[in-house]
Write an enzyme that holds these catalytic residues in place. Structure first.
Site, PDB file in Angstrom:
ATOM      1  N   ALA A  11       0.827  -1.210   0.000  1.00 23.97           N
ATOM      2  CA  ALA A  11       0.000   0.000   0.000  1.00 23.97           C
ATOM      3  C   ALA A  11       0.858   1.256   0.000  1.00 23.97           C
ATOM      4  O   ALA A  11       1.983   1.273   0.532  1.00 23.97           O
ATOM      5  CB  ALA A  11      -0.926   0.000   1.212  1.00 23.97           C
ATOM      6  N   GLU A  29       0.534  -9.920  -1.386  1.00 17.82           N
ATOM      7  CA  GLU A  29      -0.846 -10.389  -1.469  1.00 17.82           C
ATOM      8  C   GLU A  29      -1.332 -10.446  -2.917  1.00 17.82           C
ATOM      9  O   GLU A  29      -2.120 -11.326  -3.274  1.00 17.82           O
ATOM     10  CB  GLU A  29      -1.753  -9.492  -0.620  1.00 17.82           C
ATOM     11  CG  GLU A  29      -1.545  -9.717   0.873  1.00 17.82           C
ATOM     12  CD  GLU A  29      -2.298  -8.744   1.736  1.00 17.82           C
ATOM     13  OE1 GLU A  29      -3.065  -9.184   2.607  1.00 17.82           O
ATOM     14  OE2 GLU A  29      -2.117  -7.517   1.561  1.00 17.82           O
ATOM     15  N   GLY A  64       0.830  -5.679   0.651  1.00 14.42           N
ATOM     16  CA  GLY A  64      -0.119  -5.832  -0.433  1.00 14.42           C
ATOM     17  C   GLY A  64       0.504  -6.302  -1.720  1.00 14.42           C
ATOM     18  O   GLY A  64      -0.162  -6.930  -2.553  1.00 14.42           O
ATOM     19  N   GLU A 117       2.569  -6.089   7.834  1.00 17.03           N
ATOM     20  CA  GLU A 117       1.536  -5.138   8.246  1.00 17.03           C
ATOM     21  C   GLU A 117       1.454  -4.903   9.745  1.00 17.03           C
ATOM     22  O   GLU A 117       1.183  -3.785  10.201  1.00 17.03           O
ATOM     23  CB  GLU A 117       0.166  -5.595   7.712  1.00 17.03           C
ATOM     24  CG  GLU A 117      -0.045  -5.339   6.224  1.00 17.03           C
ATOM     25  CD  GLU A 117       0.462  -6.462   5.341  1.00 17.03           C
ATOM     26  OE1 GLU A 117       0.128  -6.466   4.149  1.00 17.03           O
ATOM     27  OE2 GLU A 117       1.210  -7.333   5.845  1.00 17.03           O
TER      28      GLU A 117
END
Length: 286
Positions: free
Chosen positions: A94, A142, A139, A162
């Protein structure tokens, strides 16, 4: 706007590419591109925000979602390869600089935009391969986890850090990682927030294949996959995804439903005929 431009440009440029034999590229906003060569059966979904190491901003998340929607609707695409234009990172997760300016209300509004990017990749109906060069963190990892196969190289570093910034993996990591490596291993990786380099990542199953060049190897793998029945590929992926986590009896019912969906298809008829005639199948894709 990105989706409209991408979808309208996609068909026109694809036709031009097929006629000229040249590679085509369609932009989805500023930071995402879809590239194709030859027959277009393999699509390369490129994360293209190199100055930010592909940090996923709200704009980039929208573009990923739009590109995935266009790919999912295109029956000509048999395999999608997720790559990066940055020479140091696949994706660092992110955009925390953007997040730092958010109010709580901004974060709430942005959440469905971010989720749509990750689920867009996860729910692509065709097989997907991630080509991870450099960092794939948070992310970014991910996005790779949302693919069916992850190819890395010696530069690959993956992780879900995270909890070190006060949140949790929110792009599917808490669900996809345990399914890949088991609950205890996933817990250790998420709770420690540690980064894992290439050799250990391959050993732990965080990456499936290590190659000298991740992108080249991923595209070569995609080409091999794309030679098979597109109807069969999509049905096999659907059966594996829907059957995951079910008990064996329920999983076999999922498999039987998928088998019935392809057993009377044009691809099945062509595949059997080509086998008996000792020739390469010409898949109708239906």
């Amino acid at each position: 706007m990105a989706e409209e431009l991408g979808q309208s440009g996609r068909s026109e440029q694809s036709e031009q590419s097929e006629q000229s034999g040249q590679p085509s590229e369609v932009r989805f906003g500023e930071f995402v591109a879809v590239r194709r060569e030859g027959d277009g059966h393999v699509a390369e979904l490129v994360l293209d925000r190199p100055k930010a190491m592909n940090a996923v901003s709200s704009e980039m998340a929208r573009s990923i979602g739009a590109a995935c929607a266009a790919l999912a609707a295109d029956p000509n695409v048999r395999v999608t390869v997720l790559t990066s234009s940055n020479d140091r990172a696949f994706c660092v997760g992110a955009d925390l600089k953007e997040r730092n300016s958010f109010t709580d209300a901004d974060l709430v509004r942005q959440r469905p935009v971010a989720r749509a990017a990750y689920t867009g990749v996860l729910e692509l109906p065709m097989p997907t391969v991630a080509a991870v060069h450099g960092f794939a963190l948070g992310g970014g990892y991910e996005l790779a986890l949302s693919c069916d196969v992850i190819v890395g190289d010696a530069s690959t570093v993956v992780g879900l850090p995270e909890v070190s910034v006060g949140v949790i993996p929110g792009g599917g990591g808490t669900q996809l990682l345990p399914r890949r490596v088991g609950a205890a291993r996933a817990a250790e990786l998420v709770f420690t927030a540690r980064r894992v380099e290439a050799a250990e990542a391959r050993e732990l199953g965080l990456v499936d294949v290590l190659a000298e060049d991740a992108r080249e190897a991923a595209l070569e793998l995609a080409g091999r996959i794309a030679g098979n029945s597109p109807v069969g590929l999509r049905a096999a992926k659907k059966a594996m995804r829907l059957g995951q986590g079910l008990d064996l009896r329920a999983g076999l019912e999922v498999e039987d439903a998928a088998w019935r969906s392809v057993a009377f298809s044009g691809d099945r008829a062509e595949g059997v005929a080509a086998f008996n005639e000792k020739r390469k199948p010409q898949w109708p894709g239906v």
